[in-house]
Write a protein that holds these residues in place. Sequence first.
Motif, mmCIF file in Angstrom:
data_model
loop_
_atom_site.group_PDB
_atom_site.id
_atom_site.type_symbol
_atom_site.label_atom_id
_atom_site.label_comp_id
_atom_site.label_asym_id
_atom_site.label_seq_id
_atom_site.Cartn_x
_atom_site.Cartn_y
_atom_site.Cartn_z
ATOM 1 N N LEU A 184 0.820 -1.205 0.000
ATOM 2 C CA LEU A 184 0.000 0.000 0.000
ATOM 3 C C LEU A 184 0.855 1.256 0.000
ATOM 4 N N VAL A 185 0.407 2.245 -0.757
ATOM 5 C CA VAL A 185 1.121 3.514 -0.831
ATOM 6 C C VAL A 185 1.234 4.154 0.546
ATOM 7 N N ALA A 186 0.160 4.068 1.357
ATOM 8 C CA ALA A 186 0.116 4.781 2.627
ATOM 9 C C ALA A 186 0.503 3.925 3.828
ATOM 10 N N ALA A 187 0.902 2.675 3.639
ATOM 11 C CA ALA A 187 1.158 1.790 4.772
ATOM 12 C C ALA A 187 2.526 2.043 5.373
ATOM 13 N N PRO A 188 2.602 2.352 6.657
ATOM 14 C CA PRO A 188 3.901 2.483 7.309
ATOM 15 C C PRO A 188 4.523 1.111 7.510
ATOM 16 N N ASP A 189 5.814 1.057 7.520
ATOM 17 C CA ASP A 189 6.531 -0.208 7.702
ATOM 18 C C ASP A 189 6.594 -0.493 9.200
ATOM 19 N N ALA A 190 5.462 -0.966 9.741
ATOM 20 C CA ALA A 190 5.284 -0.919 11.186
ATOM 21 C C ALA A 190 5.459 -2.246 11.917
ATOM 22 N N LEU A 191 5.178 -3.391 11.284
ATOM 23 C CA LEU A 191 4.996 -4.609 12.067
ATOM 24 C C LEU A 191 5.938 -5.769 11.753
ATOM 25 N N PRO A 192 7.077 -5.578 11.090
ATOM 26 C CA PRO A 192 7.975 -6.716 10.894
ATOM 27 C C PRO A 192 8.391 -7.327 12.228
ATOM 28 N N GLY A 193 8.390 -8.664 12.280
ATOM 29 C CA GLY A 193 8.765 -9.354 13.501
ATOM 30 C C GLY A 193 7.649 -9.473 14.515
ATOM 31 N N ARG A 194 6.536 -8.806 14.266
ATOM 32 C CA ARG A 194 5.418 -8.829 15.218
ATOM 33 C C ARG A 194 4.171 -9.464 14.615
ATOM 34 N N MET A 195 4.177 -9.726 13.301
ATOM 35 C CA MET A 195 2.966 -10.142 12.617
ATOM 36 C C MET A 195 3.218 -11.353 11.731
ATOM 37 N N GLU A 196 2.258 -12.275 11.722
ATOM 38 C CA GLU A 196 2.264 -13.398 10.781
ATOM 39 C C GLU A 196 1.098 -13.216 9.822
#
Length: 420
Positions: free
Chosen positions: A115-127
């Motif tokens: 997504l254009v507006a999605a922050p790179d927020a959840l690596p390592g926290r989300m499956e």
Amino acid sequence: MSTSPLIPRRAAAQLDAALADTRVVLVTGARQCGKSTLVRVVAGDRLAERRDLDRAQDRAAALADPVGFVDSTGLLAIDEIQRVPGLLLAIKAAVDEDPRPGRYLLTGSSRLFGLVAAPDALPGRMETVELWPFSQGELDGQPDGFIDAVFTLGPDLRHESTVTRADYASRIVRGGLPEAAARADPRRRERFLDAYVQALIDRDVQQVADIQRKGQLRTLVRLLAARSATIIAANSLESALGLSRPTVTRYLQALEEIFLVKRIPGWSRNLGTRATATPKLIFVDSGIAANETATNARALIRPGAPFGPLLESFVLSELCRQLTWSQQQADLSHYRDHSKFEVDAVLENRAGQVVGIEVKAASAVGPADFRGLRRLADRLGDDFIAGIVLYTGTSTLPFGDRLRAIPVSALWQTPAPALS
């Protein structure tokens, strides 16, 4: 008023396991493929609250107070998270403060990090659990174990079938979207699929890309359906659409981000080569592809109809579905070399073992149908597990060392071998 029985989903076990040890779980897939239903079934009594960002009031609350919107002591489910991607930062802060597993269960109809507006927020926290439309096995109550079986049994896999060419055509046209598959009247199914694709273009595409010319995008979808399961290059579509190559590339990317199409990469043992090889394109749902070509089940088996390409796209999409739950972790690609040897599907597992699959619409096959598989076997040696021609006949037939012709219905009627 009677209701249709709930069809169990293969993804349920994967989702349940992810909630047990992961803070945030995302169920992603095409619109109306059953994500919300799966969430309700798996979350059950654990679900504290559910919010839907397709609802204007929920979306307004999320935009006004992201931190308050995600505040929950129990499992919080949020549908269509791509509608307010800024919520990911609030979720990140919440799970960093309280790292218990099973905090948030999200659904999304677009690939979140595309997504254009999605922050790179959840690596390592989300499956991420990828949900496709129904598989044939899910619809029929069959085991869907072909991938695990072929890697375990190789050329010893056997399957006999009573499925006819007309049956395969009906399955292709029906597809697996729950709402479409439930409609027995073909005309009602066609109306649903027409509206479904138009809604994706009118609404969902805008969330992932700045698309100015929706008319050309609609034309592109029809062109892609007519070229289903073929190698697609942006430059081959330029003149037909009257658009520049970068624009066509951007449109293709957008259609993949919203789970309308999927690109199957070219196979090579050289990872750099694989990344740059021209991909093959399929539709996520065969019913959409058939509808876009204005093809019904009866017309599909007539001479000159696109039965072959649509059958290949159907098979590839069934393989994609199975790869999301099979015990065997494998990558799907296609093979084509400079000498024009081709294999429709190449499955390679983590150990480098390969199964090659050709798809033939004919009810009889011959040695020439194994041409590409023999080339692949020569290249791979002992890493080549089996070469399978999936065809519309009824019996399993040997065609040489590790080469077999097997009916297409083996895909969903073959059980996975029991784990030792």
